[in-house]
Enzyme design. Structure first.
Site, short mmCIF file in Angstrom:
data_model
loop_
_atom_site.label_atom_id
_atom_site.label_comp_id
_atom_site.label_asym_id
_atom_site.label_seq_id
_atom_site.Cartn_x
_atom_site.Cartn_y
_atom_site.Cartn_z
N ASP A 103 0.87 -1.17 0.00
CA ASP A 103 0.00 0.00 0.00
C ASP A 103 0.91 1.23 0.00
O ASP A 103 1.59 1.50 1.00
CB ASP A 103 -0.88 0.05 1.25
CG ASP A 103 -1.94 -1.05 1.30
OD1 ASP A 103 -1.64 -2.18 0.89
OD2 ASP A 103 -3.04 -0.78 1.81
N LYS A 120 -7.15 3.24 -2.88
CA LYS A 120 -7.50 3.27 -1.45
C LYS A 120 -7.77 4.70 -1.02
O LYS A 120 -7.07 5.63 -1.43
CB LYS A 120 -6.34 2.65 -0.67
CG LYS A 120 -6.47 2.64 0.84
CD LYS A 120 -5.25 1.92 1.43
CE LYS A 120 -5.15 2.11 2.93
NZ LYS A 120 -3.93 1.47 3.48
N LYS A 140 -10.44 0.08 -1.96
CA LYS A 140 -10.26 -0.20 -0.53
C LYS A 140 -10.63 1.04 0.26
O LYS A 140 -10.15 2.14 -0.03
CB LYS A 140 -8.82 -0.61 -0.23
CG LYS A 140 -8.53 -0.79 1.28
CD LYS A 140 -7.09 -1.23 1.55
CE LYS A 140 -6.77 -1.20 3.03
NZ LYS A 140 -5.38 -1.64 3.33
#
Length: 236
Positions: free
Chosen positions: A95, A159, A188
Protein backbone atom coordinates in the site's frame (compact mmCIF):
# COMPACT_ATOMS: atom_id res chain seq x y z
CA UNK A 1 -26.94 -7.52 -3.31
CA UNK A 2 -24.62 -10.37 -2.47
CA UNK A 3 -24.55 -13.00 0.28
CA UNK A 4 -21.58 -12.99 2.67
CA UNK A 5 -20.61 -15.63 5.23
CA UNK A 6 -18.74 -14.55 8.35
CA UNK A 7 -15.52 -15.79 6.74
CA UNK A 8 -16.28 -13.84 3.54
CA UNK A 9 -16.53 -10.68 5.64
CA UNK A 10 -13.33 -11.46 7.56
CA UNK A 11 -11.51 -11.99 4.26
CA UNK A 12 -12.30 -8.40 3.29
CA UNK A 13 -10.43 -6.98 6.29
CA UNK A 14 -6.86 -5.67 6.34
CA UNK A 15 -6.07 -5.99 10.07
CA UNK A 16 -4.07 -2.90 10.89
CA UNK A 17 -1.37 -1.74 13.26
CA UNK A 18 0.62 1.15 11.80
CA UNK A 19 1.57 2.83 15.07
CA UNK A 20 5.09 4.15 15.20
CA UNK A 21 5.69 2.52 18.59
CA UNK A 22 4.37 -0.94 17.64
CA UNK A 23 6.63 -3.54 19.24
CA UNK A 24 7.57 -7.03 18.04
CA UNK A 25 5.11 -8.34 20.63
CA UNK A 26 2.38 -6.12 19.13
CA UNK A 27 3.15 -7.63 15.72
CA UNK A 28 2.88 -11.12 17.18
CA UNK A 29 -0.52 -10.26 18.66
CA UNK A 30 -1.67 -8.70 15.37
CA UNK A 31 -0.66 -11.78 13.36
CA UNK A 32 -2.22 -14.20 15.84
CA UNK A 33 -5.47 -12.24 15.70
CA UNK A 34 -5.37 -12.31 11.90
CA UNK A 35 -4.92 -16.09 12.00
CA UNK A 36 -7.70 -16.57 14.54
CA UNK A 37 -10.24 -14.56 12.55
CA UNK A 38 -8.89 -15.39 9.05
CA UNK A 39 -8.43 -11.78 7.97
CA UNK A 40 -7.09 -11.06 4.48
CA UNK A 41 -3.94 -9.25 5.52
CA UNK A 42 -2.03 -7.53 8.28
CA UNK A 43 -1.31 -3.90 7.41
CA UNK A 44 2.01 -2.87 8.92
CA UNK A 45 4.89 -0.47 8.39
CA UNK A 46 7.50 -1.63 5.92
CA UNK A 47 10.13 -2.35 8.58
CA UNK A 48 7.85 -5.03 10.09
CA UNK A 49 7.59 -6.99 6.80
CA UNK A 50 10.11 -9.71 7.61
CA UNK A 51 8.79 -10.35 11.11
CA UNK A 52 5.14 -10.54 10.04
CA UNK A 53 5.91 -12.71 7.00
CA UNK A 54 7.65 -15.16 9.33
CA UNK A 55 4.77 -15.08 11.85
CA UNK A 56 2.25 -15.75 9.05
CA UNK A 57 4.29 -18.41 7.28
CA UNK A 58 2.19 -21.38 6.17
CA UNK A 59 -1.08 -19.39 6.16
CA UNK A 60 -3.04 -17.66 3.39
CA UNK A 61 -2.94 -14.35 5.28
CA UNK A 62 -0.88 -11.71 3.52
CA UNK A 63 1.76 -9.34 4.87
CA UNK A 64 0.91 -5.84 3.69
CA UNK A 65 3.68 -3.24 3.81
CA UNK A 66 2.94 0.49 3.82
CA UNK A 67 5.33 2.40 1.55
CA UNK A 68 6.22 6.11 1.91
CA UNK A 69 3.69 6.14 4.72
CA UNK A 70 1.82 8.26 5.68
CA UNK A 71 2.96 11.34 3.74
CA UNK A 72 3.96 9.98 0.35
CA UNK A 73 6.67 12.62 0.11
CA UNK A 74 9.59 10.55 -1.12
CA UNK A 75 10.99 10.16 -4.61
CA UNK A 76 9.84 7.54 -7.09
CA UNK A 77 13.22 5.84 -6.81
CA UNK A 78 12.85 5.66 -3.01
CA UNK A 79 9.34 4.25 -3.25
CA UNK A 80 10.37 1.63 -5.79
CA UNK A 81 13.39 0.62 -3.68
CA UNK A 82 11.26 0.35 -0.54
CA UNK A 83 8.63 -1.64 -2.44
CA UNK A 84 11.21 -4.12 -3.68
CA UNK A 85 12.84 -4.28 -0.24
CA UNK A 86 9.51 -5.03 1.45
CA UNK A 87 8.75 -7.76 -1.11
CA UNK A 88 12.23 -9.26 -0.66
CA UNK A 89 11.52 -9.43 3.07
CA UNK A 90 8.24 -11.28 2.57
CA UNK A 91 5.55 -8.67 1.91
CA UNK A 92 2.96 -9.88 -0.59
CA UNK A 93 0.81 -6.75 -0.62
CA UNK A 94 1.96 -3.14 -0.95
CA UNK A 95 0.00 0.00 0.00
CA UNK A 96 1.85 3.14 -1.15
CA UNK A 97 0.93 6.81 -0.78
CA UNK A 98 0.85 9.04 -3.85
CA UNK A 99 2.95 12.20 -3.99
CA UNK A 100 0.41 14.90 -3.15
CA UNK A 101 2.83 17.72 -4.04
CA UNK A 102 2.71 16.51 -7.63
CA UNK A 103 -1.06 15.98 -7.49
CA UNK A 104 -1.53 19.58 -6.37
CA UNK A 105 0.77 20.72 -9.18
CA UNK A 106 -1.37 18.70 -11.65
CA UNK A 107 1.81 16.90 -12.67
CA UNK A 108 -0.12 13.89 -13.89
CA UNK A 109 2.77 12.46 -15.94
CA UNK A 110 4.76 12.18 -12.71
CA UNK A 111 1.88 10.49 -10.90
CA UNK A 112 1.40 8.03 -13.75
CA UNK A 113 5.14 7.28 -13.87
CA UNK A 114 5.23 6.74 -10.10
CA UNK A 115 2.21 4.45 -10.21
CA UNK A 116 3.48 2.54 -13.23
CA UNK A 117 6.87 1.84 -11.68
CA UNK A 118 5.48 0.69 -8.34
CA UNK A 119 2.75 -1.44 -9.91
CA UNK A 120 5.34 -3.03 -12.19
CA UNK A 121 7.62 -3.81 -9.24
CA UNK A 122 4.69 -5.48 -7.48
CA UNK A 123 3.21 -7.39 -10.39
CA UNK A 124 6.62 -8.69 -11.44
CA UNK A 125 6.58 -10.63 -8.14
CA UNK A 126 2.82 -11.39 -8.19
CA UNK A 127 2.27 -8.96 -5.32
CA UNK A 128 -0.97 -7.00 -4.82
CA UNK A 129 -0.55 -3.23 -5.19
CA UNK A 130 -2.79 -0.60 -3.60
CA UNK A 131 -2.54 3.14 -4.28
CA UNK A 132 -3.46 5.42 -1.37
CA UNK A 133 -4.97 8.72 -2.53
CA UNK A 134 -5.41 10.39 0.92
CA UNK A 135 -8.69 11.93 -0.20
CA UNK A 136 -9.06 14.34 2.73
CA UNK A 137 -6.57 16.65 1.00
CA UNK A 138 -8.01 16.34 -2.51
CA UNK A 139 -10.87 17.89 -4.43
CA UNK A 140 -13.16 15.76 -6.58
CA UNK A 141 -11.39 16.75 -9.79
CA UNK A 142 -8.08 15.48 -8.39
CA UNK A 143 -9.66 12.25 -7.13
CA UNK A 144 -11.22 11.61 -10.54
CA UNK A 145 -7.93 12.25 -12.33
CA UNK A 146 -6.17 9.76 -10.02
CA UNK A 147 -8.92 7.23 -10.78
CA UNK A 148 -8.43 7.74 -14.52
CA UNK A 149 -4.68 7.16 -14.18
CA UNK A 150 -5.30 4.06 -12.07
CA UNK A 151 -7.77 2.74 -14.63
CA UNK A 152 -5.01 2.97 -17.24
CA UNK A 153 -2.14 1.65 -15.08
CA UNK A 154 -4.23 -1.02 -13.30
CA UNK A 155 -3.01 -1.37 -9.73
CA UNK A 156 -5.11 -3.97 -7.90
CA UNK A 157 -6.76 -1.42 -5.61
CA UNK A 158 -7.12 2.29 -5.08
CA UNK A 159 -7.50 3.27 -1.45
CA UNK A 160 -9.20 6.21 0.22
CA UNK A 161 -6.91 7.09 3.10
CA UNK A 162 -3.96 6.37 5.36
CA UNK A 163 -5.95 6.88 8.54
CA UNK A 164 -3.32 9.45 9.56
CA UNK A 165 -4.70 12.44 7.64
CA UNK A 166 -7.38 14.95 8.62
CA UNK A 167 -10.13 12.53 7.57
CA UNK A 168 -10.74 8.93 6.65
CA UNK A 169 -12.97 7.03 4.26
CA UNK A 170 -16.31 8.55 3.31
CA UNK A 171 -19.22 6.92 1.53
CA UNK A 172 -19.19 9.63 -1.16
CA UNK A 173 -15.51 9.06 -1.90
CA UNK A 174 -15.93 5.30 -2.22
CA UNK A 175 -18.87 5.82 -4.60
CA UNK A 176 -16.88 8.36 -6.64
CA UNK A 177 -13.83 6.09 -6.88
CA UNK A 178 -15.89 3.05 -7.85
CA UNK A 179 -17.82 5.05 -10.44
CA UNK A 180 -14.62 6.15 -12.17
CA UNK A 181 -12.64 2.89 -12.13
CA UNK A 182 -15.55 0.50 -12.63
CA UNK A 183 -14.43 -3.11 -12.61
CA UNK A 184 -10.89 -2.30 -13.82
CA UNK A 185 -9.57 -1.63 -10.30
CA UNK A 186 -10.93 -2.52 -6.86
CA UNK A 187 -11.54 0.02 -4.09
CA UNK A 188 -10.26 -0.20 -0.53
CA UNK A 189 -11.86 1.95 2.16
CA UNK A 190 -9.71 2.80 5.19
CA UNK A 191 -9.71 5.32 7.99
CA UNK A 192 -12.35 5.61 10.69
CA UNK A 193 -14.25 2.38 9.94
CA UNK A 194 -15.01 1.05 13.38
CA UNK A 195 -18.39 -0.70 13.33
CA UNK A 196 -20.38 -3.21 11.28
CA UNK A 197 -22.92 -0.65 10.05
CA UNK A 198 -20.20 1.55 8.51
CA UNK A 199 -18.45 -1.53 7.10
CA UNK A 200 -21.65 -2.68 5.37
CA UNK A 201 -22.31 0.78 3.94
CA UNK A 202 -18.77 0.92 2.52
CA UNK A 203 -19.40 -2.41 0.77
CA UNK A 204 -22.71 -1.12 -0.58
CA UNK A 205 -20.86 1.92 -1.97
CA UNK A 206 -18.40 -0.30 -3.83
CA UNK A 207 -15.50 -1.12 -1.49
CA UNK A 208 -14.09 -4.64 -1.77
CA UNK A 209 -11.49 -4.38 0.98
CA UNK A 210 -11.66 -2.60 4.34
CA UNK A 211 -8.65 -1.36 6.29
CA UNK A 212 -9.32 -1.12 10.01
CA UNK A 213 -7.81 -1.66 13.43
CA UNK A 214 -11.30 -2.57 14.71
CA UNK A 215 -11.65 -5.77 12.69
CA UNK A 216 -12.18 -8.05 15.68
CA UNK A 217 -15.02 -6.03 17.17
CA UNK A 218 -16.60 -5.63 13.71
CA UNK A 219 -16.53 -9.39 13.08
CA UNK A 220 -18.02 -10.00 16.53
CA UNK A 221 -20.82 -7.57 15.64
CA UNK A 222 -21.49 -9.50 12.44
CA UNK A 223 -21.45 -12.79 14.35
CA UNK A 224 -24.01 -11.47 16.85
CA UNK A 225 -26.14 -10.08 14.01
CA UNK A 226 -26.21 -13.47 12.28
CA UNK A 227 -27.08 -15.33 15.48
CA UNK A 228 -29.89 -12.92 16.27
CA UNK A 229 -31.31 -13.27 12.75
CA UNK A 230 -30.76 -17.03 12.70
CA UNK A 231 -28.82 -16.86 9.44
CA UNK A 232 -25.43 -18.02 8.20
CA UNK A 233 -25.06 -15.26 5.61
CA UNK A 234 -25.77 -11.56 5.38
CA UNK A 235 -27.11 -9.79 2.30
CA UNK A 236 -25.17 -6.61 1.48
Amino acid sequence: MKSYTLDDLARMIDHTNLHTDASPKDMEVLCNEAKEHHFAMVAINQVQSGLCAKLLEGTDIHTGAAISFPLGQTTIASKVFDTKDAIANGANEIDYVVNQTEVKASNWDYIKDEMSQIVAACHEKDVTCKVIFENCYLNDEEKIKLCEIAKAVKPDFIKTSTGFGTGGATFDDVKLMKEHVGDAVKVKAAGGIRDAKTFMKMIECGAQRIGTSAGISIIKEFETMMKEQGVSTLEI
